[in-house]
Motif scaffolding. Sequence first.
Motif, PDB file in Angstrom:
ATOM      1  N   LEU B  84       4.626 -22.741  -4.582  1.00  0.00           N
ATOM      2  CA  LEU B  84       5.610 -22.204  -3.646  1.00  0.00           C
ATOM      3  C   LEU B  84       6.261 -20.932  -4.199  1.00  0.00           C
ATOM      4  O   LEU B  84       6.592 -20.000  -3.454  1.00  0.00           O
ATOM      5  N   GLY B  85       6.419 -20.886  -5.503  1.00  0.00           N
ATOM      6  CA  GLY B  85       7.033 -19.720  -6.133  1.00  0.00           C
ATOM      7  C   GLY B  85       6.156 -18.481  -6.121  1.00  0.00           C
ATOM      8  O   GLY B  85       6.608 -17.396  -6.501  1.00  0.00           O
ATOM      9  N   ASP B  86       4.933 -18.628  -5.667  1.00  0.00           N
ATOM     10  CA  ASP B  86       4.042 -17.464  -5.569  1.00  0.00           C
ATOM     11  C   ASP B  86       4.326 -16.643  -4.317  1.00  0.00           C
ATOM     12  O   ASP B  86       3.801 -15.537  -4.177  1.00  0.00           O
ATOM     13  N   SER B  87       5.126 -17.168  -3.421  1.00  0.00           N
ATOM     14  CA  SER B  87       5.452 -16.416  -2.196  1.00  0.00           C
ATOM     15  C   SER B  87       6.210 -15.153  -2.574  1.00  0.00           C
ATOM     16  O   SER B  87       7.283 -15.201  -3.185  1.00  0.00           O
ATOM     17  N   ALA B  88       5.645 -14.014  -2.220  1.00  0.00           N
ATOM     18  CA  ALA B  88       6.216 -12.710  -2.595  1.00  0.00           C
ATOM     19  C   ALA B  88       5.320 -11.616  -2.045  1.00  0.00           C
ATOM     20  O   ALA B  88       4.299 -11.894  -1.408  1.00  0.00           O
ATOM     21  N   MET B  89       5.728 -10.376  -2.314  1.00  0.00           N
ATOM     22  CA  MET B  89       4.858  -9.233  -2.038  1.00  0.00           C
ATOM     23  C   MET B  89       3.993  -8.995  -3.261  1.00  0.00           C
ATOM     24  O   MET B  89       4.456  -9.113  -4.394  1.00  0.00           O
ATOM     25  N   TYR B  90       2.748  -8.630  -3.020  1.00  0.00           N
ATOM     26  CA  TYR B  90       1.823  -8.344  -4.108  1.00  0.00           C
ATOM     27  C   TYR B  90       1.279  -6.937  -3.917  1.00  0.00           C
ATOM     28  O   TYR B  90       0.811  -6.575  -2.841  1.00  0.00           O
ATOM     29  N   PHE B  91       1.351  -6.169  -4.990  1.00  0.00           N
ATOM     30  CA  PHE B  91       0.890  -4.785  -4.939  1.00  0.00           C
ATOM     31  C   PHE B  91      -0.223  -4.544  -5.953  1.00  0.00           C
ATOM     32  O   PHE B  91      -0.138  -4.965  -7.113  1.00  0.00           O
ATOM     33  N   CYS B  92      -1.224  -3.850  -5.492  1.00  0.00           N
ATOM     34  CA  CYS B  92      -2.291  -3.353  -6.350  1.00  0.00           C
ATOM     35  C   CYS B  92      -1.920  -1.923  -6.723  1.00  0.00           C
ATOM     36  O   CYS B  92      -1.355  -1.178  -5.886  1.00  0.00           O
ATOM     37  N   ALA B  93      -2.199  -1.527  -7.942  1.00  0.00           N
ATOM     38  CA  ALA B  93      -1.854  -0.175  -8.375  1.00  0.00           C
ATOM     39  C   ALA B  93      -2.952   0.364  -9.275  1.00  0.00           C
ATOM     40  O   ALA B  93      -3.699  -0.387  -9.892  1.00  0.00           O
ATOM     41  N   ASN B 100      -1.103  11.464 -15.561  1.00  0.00           N
ATOM     42  CA  ASN B 100       0.217  10.897 -15.388  1.00  0.00           C
ATOM     43  C   ASN B 100       0.428  10.501 -13.937  1.00  0.00           C
ATOM     44  O   ASN B 100       1.408  10.877 -13.317  1.00  0.00           O
ATOM     45  N   GLN B 101      -0.536   9.769 -13.422  1.00  0.00           N
ATOM     46  CA  GLN B 101      -0.428   9.349 -12.036  1.00  0.00           C
ATOM     47  C   GLN B 101      -0.538   7.838 -11.959  1.00  0.00           C
ATOM     48  O   GLN B 101      -1.357   7.224 -12.651  1.00  0.00           O
ATOM     49  N   PHE B 102       0.287   7.251 -11.135  1.00  0.00           N
ATOM     50  CA  PHE B 102       0.308   5.798 -11.003  1.00  0.00           C
ATOM     51  C   PHE B 102       0.697   5.486  -9.574  1.00  0.00           C
ATOM     52  O   PHE B 102       1.851   5.644  -9.187  1.00  0.00           O
ATOM     53  N   TYR B 103      -0.278   5.039  -8.788  1.00  0.00           N
ATOM     54  CA  TYR B 103      -0.068   4.847  -7.363  1.00  0.00           C
ATOM     55  C   TYR B 103      -0.212   3.397  -6.962  1.00  0.00           C
ATOM     56  O   TYR B 103      -0.992   2.649  -7.548  1.00  0.00           O
ATOM     57  N   PHE B 104       0.496   3.042  -5.891  1.00  0.00           N
ATOM     58  CA  PHE B 104       0.487   1.677  -5.388  1.00  0.00           C
ATOM     59  C   PHE B 104      -0.203   1.580  -4.032  1.00  0.00           C
ATOM     60  O   PHE B 104      -0.181   2.519  -3.242  1.00  0.00           O
ATOM     61  N   GLY B 105      -0.774   0.417  -3.775  1.00  0.00           N
ATOM     62  CA  GLY B 105      -1.265   0.117  -2.441  1.00  0.00           C
ATOM     63  C   GLY B 105      -0.112  -0.273  -1.533  1.00  0.00           C
ATOM     64  O   GLY B 105       1.045  -0.312  -1.952  1.00  0.00           O
ATOM     65  N   THR B 106      -0.428  -0.581  -0.303  1.00  0.00           N
ATOM     66  CA  THR B 106       0.598  -0.876   0.708  1.00  0.00           C
ATOM     67  C   THR B 106       1.183  -2.266   0.586  1.00  0.00           C
ATOM     68  O   THR B 106       2.208  -2.559   1.170  1.00  0.00           O
ATOM     69  N   GLY B 107       0.528  -3.118  -0.187  1.00  0.00           N
ATOM     70  CA  GLY B 107       1.081  -4.432  -0.440  1.00  0.00           C
ATOM     71  C   GLY B 107       0.593  -5.509   0.513  1.00  0.00           C
ATOM     72  O   GLY B 107       0.180  -5.231   1.648  1.00  0.00           O
TER      73      GLY B 107
END
Lengths: 118, 114
Positions: B84-93, B100-107
Amino acid sequence: GAVVSQHPSRVICKSGTSVKIECRSLDFQATTMFWYRQFPKQSLMLMATSNEGSKATYEQGVEKDKFLINHASLTLSTLTVTSAHPEDSSFYICSARGSGVFSGNTIYFGEGSWLTVV
Amino acid sequence: AQKITQTQPGMFVQEKEAVTLDCTYDTSDPSYGLFWYKQPSSGEMIFLIYQGSYDQQNATEGRYSLNFQKARKSANLVISASQLGDSAMYFCAMGLLNGNQFYFGTGTSLTVIP
């Protein structure tokens, strides 16, 4: 483990004023710091990348004069939102990259700052 | 320019079941790292797992594993035995090793159902 501290965690400011957010690496030297902006239920949008002692590199569409980023030392970077307006209200979060081999253990995030402009 | 795509805005999984969160990326740089983060409602970013572009084996961290398919440019996160504690937003990056670039997906919003 390494810690990145971001301050303040929440700030409310009046429209037209400026607000500064600090990002500190507490126990490592951050050669690079990243600043992101996040709207509710949306992704983290990279605003700029800063390297110690040099000017920040801003992403396309980010106003340099509005979002001033300073990375004066290897442990501190600041984001100043100048002449803030209600549309600047958002969650701002920083991350810091340490030196050494790039891996999951070399990128650390601050706790984030909730900015509300009224 | 680098691009990260997460095609699942929301996912549901039954407690104790496994779930796969999709992530594809696009870069012309051969040296990069792929990350997955969990973001609960408090806003903090919690690092879950990392895969380097030159790593031969898929990364695993406890209940998290990364299904890295380099030719397809995909880096899917597999969460086993959901809680149940896994409920959250998950982002790939993705970050470039020499840049020096670090980008995220939409989640992806994950909800674990009891």
